[in-house]
Design a protein around this motif. Sequence first.
Motif: not given
Lengths: 413, 358
Positions: A229-257
């Motif tokens: 799932a973390e490959w979304v960070k690559l997509m985010a890097a391509l879109l300059n969306q790091e801020k959004a991805v850090n928030q969203k992926f962070g939440a997902l990661e927390k829930e998964y764990n």
Amino acid sequence: MTTKETTFRQGGRQVYFRHPLPLFRFFFGTWLVGLSGLLLSCSSASTLTEQSETAATSKDYFAEKTAVRYAKGFRIKYFNNYKLVEIMNPFEQKADTIRYVLVQRGTPHPDGYAKSQIIEIPLRSLVAMSSMHVGLVGFLEAEDILVGLGNLKYVSSSKVIQRIEAKKVVEVGKDQTIDEERLITMHPDLLMAVGSPVSRMDRYRTLTDAGVPVLINSEWVETTPLGRAEWVKLMAALLNQEKAVNQKFGALEKEYNRLVKLTRNIARKPTIISGMNSKDAWFVPDGDSYMTRFFLDAGATYPWSGTKTTGSLPLNFEAVYPIALTADCWLNVGITNINSKQDILAKDARYADFKAFKTGQVYGYSKRVNARGSNDFWESGAVNPQLVLADMIKILHPDLLPKHELVYYKQIL
Amino acid sequence: MDNSATEIQHSWWLRRRLMIGVLVVLAVFFFLLDIALGSVSIPLGEVTRILFGQESEQVAWLYIVQKIRLPKAITAVLVGCGLSVSGLQMQTLFRNPLAGPSELGITAGAGLGVAAVMLGSGSSASLYAIRQLGVSGSWLLVVMASLGSALVLLLVLLIAGRLRDNVVLLIVGVMVGTITLSVVSIWQYFSQPEQLQEYLMWTFGSLGGVIGYHLSVLSGVVLVGLVLAFSSSKALNVLLLGENYARSMGLTVGRTRLLILASTSLLTGSITAFCGPIGFVGIAVPHITRSLLNTSDHRVLIPTTCLVGTILMLVCDSIAQLPGTQAVLPINIVTSMLGAPVVIWIIVSRNNLRSSFS
């Protein structure tokens, strides 16, 4: 569904071109290693020149950065006006990484990367080759940049379907037969391709020569669901969306764990089997597969979790049968859409002997298959591992998640 | 002189009887061996007890022997008999040592029929949908595969009738095979991924997975094909002597041809439909049998070919199981590996051929 095999994921489903012979695969592997050695010796000279990284500008354009924690397949480094993305080729040694220079649009290109592809970011248009890629775009709500897909049929996202109906997305052909002329005419900012041993860069030489950057996404080699799932960070890097991805992926990661913790100390771990026999081979996810990680995280006992191979295990029916007779639960039934027990028996009457079949503990991930025949499990499921895991926990330990409604999985009745 | 000639004949007759006896014993032995070997090791005593209908201490063993290994061994026997006999008939019909179901594109024709069912008619006709139709499903597959093989065989017959030449016949076979394969490729290109998967798995060839009702269908069709072959054994003998001679003997060549055509198409078609394309058995076994018996009398050849084919397939299946491992080799690979050297041997020792194909 395993990770390390040549998959052509065409929309909702995957076609596996597996060598039925481990032996053959072995030879193929050694051949690849040999080839990589050759490539390595040719390219080592050129990479030396790339070491001299020059800062093209002094202004830092990327205030928010993202770091890769789980994925093994790619790395991102940040510089003032460009990012350096390295994607490991899973079939070869670490040295064989493909580098991409993501340059802020309108700023000068850095020197010293003559051999690497330059991608101007943020992307304005993207052509995607797999439903997983559509999932990445959907995760960041950037559906508007999609202008082409390998196959228009296999899409689950309603926003993308709307774009297709509005003729804003064109079909550029399947993996093996890309419509190069059309792509060159369209000239998208990036073509995201599926990485596999048979789709090496040479196949896209025509496109890259014509100035269409091609990025090989080999997300399917990841051995963990979070890594995938973390490959979304690559997509985010391509879109300059790091801020959004850090928030969203962070939440997902927390829930998964959080979910993983639920099952960690559970006493009863039901035995599961996965997949289905097709003729003489039953391919089960091996110990390195992200699917196996899911099983273990969901609190299951999985008979093949200790096996280490370089792909899925092709077992014969006889090898799986004794285990299947007594396994508590049967997951991931069927590559094709199997919707009833009748469908299962039509494939092979011997499935009726399985304990899970008798008790009705048979599940497939085909709940979100739409009218087009596309399965969202491969699209949004790829970037929502916490939902997939919750589904599995609900199936195996219903008391742990009483409120959870199955999202991707459904019981086969 | 006369005496010695009859003595030689007599000694050959004895040798043949002995040979057939040995082959029968071997066939039974390999049948049991094939059931005894597999990825799960089951003690030999248990296997025999289960085969004689007794209970086993472990349910899993009982299931494995009864539901996996026994059907597979029976399928191997059917495939061995069917393909070998259809190969023998073709070699006699074309009077050509290099004729065989896969060499003349007959298997490819059957594959075309299967592809028509699996891929050709869009998503509604994937094998899985077909199987839902139950009875008509597997019959449809057999009928289509047999029609496909009959179509190719007819085509080859027409062309071969004009040009009596081994090389020409083979080239025609290869070309026809190529044409059918390309049609299948077009279908593959426009197919759904999961249909492709199904078809690809089918092309690897497999003896497993033919169980219950499908096994009865296959057995029935193969038996009909074999009966037709047996009933035409005299005609085949006459055909070997040349068509003109056959006519003068009062044989209606056209009808005999049709009979042989029906038999080979049924055999190749049904076997290919259920087990996928299995190469080399059809061409190799008749030659092995001829060299064993030193005869070209089909009344002896056909049953012995069945025996040799059975043994070969059972051995191939035992090898394909890779006993002790959990993997399995596609049967097609094993038969080709064993069959190809035989074909080479045939081509090298052409003297042996001249005697059978005057």
